[in-house]
Design a protein around this motif. Structure first.
Motif, PDB file in Angstrom:
ATOM      1  N   PRO A  22       0.719  -1.139  -0.192  1.00  0.00           N
ATOM      2  CA  PRO A  22       0.191   0.108  -0.142  1.00  0.00           C
ATOM      3  C   PRO A  22       0.822   1.107   0.129  1.00  0.00           C
ATOM      4  O   PRO A  22       2.080   1.194   0.484  1.00  0.00           O
ATOM      5  CB  PRO A  22      -0.751  -0.020   1.359  1.00  0.00           C
ATOM      6  CG  PRO A  22      -0.212  -1.155   2.217  1.00  0.00           C
ATOM      7  CD  PRO A  22       0.481  -2.023   1.195  1.00  0.00           C
ATOM      8  N   LEU A  23       0.415   2.300  -0.718  1.00  0.00           N
ATOM      9  CA  LEU A  23       1.091   3.632  -0.594  1.00  0.00           C
ATOM     10  C   LEU A  23       1.004   4.367   0.552  1.00  0.00           C
ATOM     11  O   LEU A  23       0.020   4.404   1.257  1.00  0.00           O
ATOM     12  CB  LEU A  23       0.414   4.405  -1.898  1.00  0.00           C
ATOM     13  CG  LEU A  23       0.641   3.874  -3.006  1.00  0.00           C
ATOM     14  CD1 LEU A  23      -0.176   4.950  -4.223  1.00  0.00           C
ATOM     15  CD2 LEU A  23       2.179   3.715  -3.620  1.00  0.00           C
ATOM     16  N   GLU A  24       2.096   4.850   1.050  1.00  0.00           N
ATOM     17  CA  GLU A  24       2.353   5.746   2.124  1.00  0.00           C
ATOM     18  C   GLU A  24       3.158   6.671   1.986  1.00  0.00           C
ATOM     19  O   GLU A  24       4.170   6.730   0.824  1.00  0.00           O
ATOM     20  CB  GLU A  24       3.021   4.662   3.486  1.00  0.00           C
ATOM     21  CG  GLU A  24       2.049   3.735   3.786  1.00  0.00           C
ATOM     22  CD  GLU A  24       2.487   2.920   4.882  1.00  0.00           C
ATOM     23  OE1 GLU A  24       3.592   3.472   5.606  1.00  0.00           O
ATOM     24  OE2 GLU A  24       2.170   1.826   5.177  1.00  0.00           O
ATOM     25  N   PRO A  25       2.989   7.929   2.625  1.00  0.00           N
ATOM     26  CA  PRO A  25       3.943   8.950   2.273  1.00  0.00           C
ATOM     27  C   PRO A  25       5.356   8.772   2.755  1.00  0.00           C
ATOM     28  O   PRO A  25       5.720   7.950   3.438  1.00  0.00           O
ATOM     29  CB  PRO A  25       3.442  10.207   3.255  1.00  0.00           C
ATOM     30  CG  PRO A  25       2.329   9.586   4.195  1.00  0.00           C
ATOM     31  CD  PRO A  25       2.101   8.107   3.829  1.00  0.00           C
ATOM     32  N   VAL A  26       6.388   9.446   2.080  1.00  0.00           N
ATOM     33  CA  VAL A  26       7.744   9.416   2.255  1.00  0.00           C
ATOM     34  C   VAL A  26       7.939   9.726   3.603  1.00  0.00           C
ATOM     35  O   VAL A  26       7.147  10.788   4.239  1.00  0.00           O
ATOM     36  CB  VAL A  26       8.689  10.205   1.348  1.00  0.00           C
ATOM     37  CG1 VAL A  26       9.962  10.166   1.653  1.00  0.00           C
ATOM     38  CG2 VAL A  26       8.246   9.821  -0.139  1.00  0.00           C
TER      39      VAL A  26
END
Length: 79
Positions: A22-26
């Protein structure tokens, strides 16, 4: 040395770039700020969903059989 192994190696390297996580912020960054007037801040999954206007539902009724066309008063020949 033929170019075939190089092409195969490049294709394999490109195929390995895909991520299923899943995408997560840097690290150290946050999600975009809450939209103006919104009650809550949407998460990454909600931000990735296209708006209803971006993917409209199909509302065209498909014809079951051919029918005679009605006369179109705006179907005029070019001037």
């Amino acid at each position: 040395m033929s170019g075939r192994p190089l092409i195969l190696l490049a294709a394999l390297a490109i195929a390995a770039c895909g991520s299923k996580a899943p995408l997560e912020p840097v690290a150290g960054e946050a999600l975009p700020p809450r939209p103006y007037g919104a009650d809550y801040t949407p998460d990454s999954e909600e931000l990735l969903e296209p708006a209803v206007t971006a993917v409209p539902a199909r509302d065209i009724e498909l014809r079951e059989r051919s029918e005679e066309r009605e006369d179109d008063p705006f179907d005029l020949p070019p001037e």
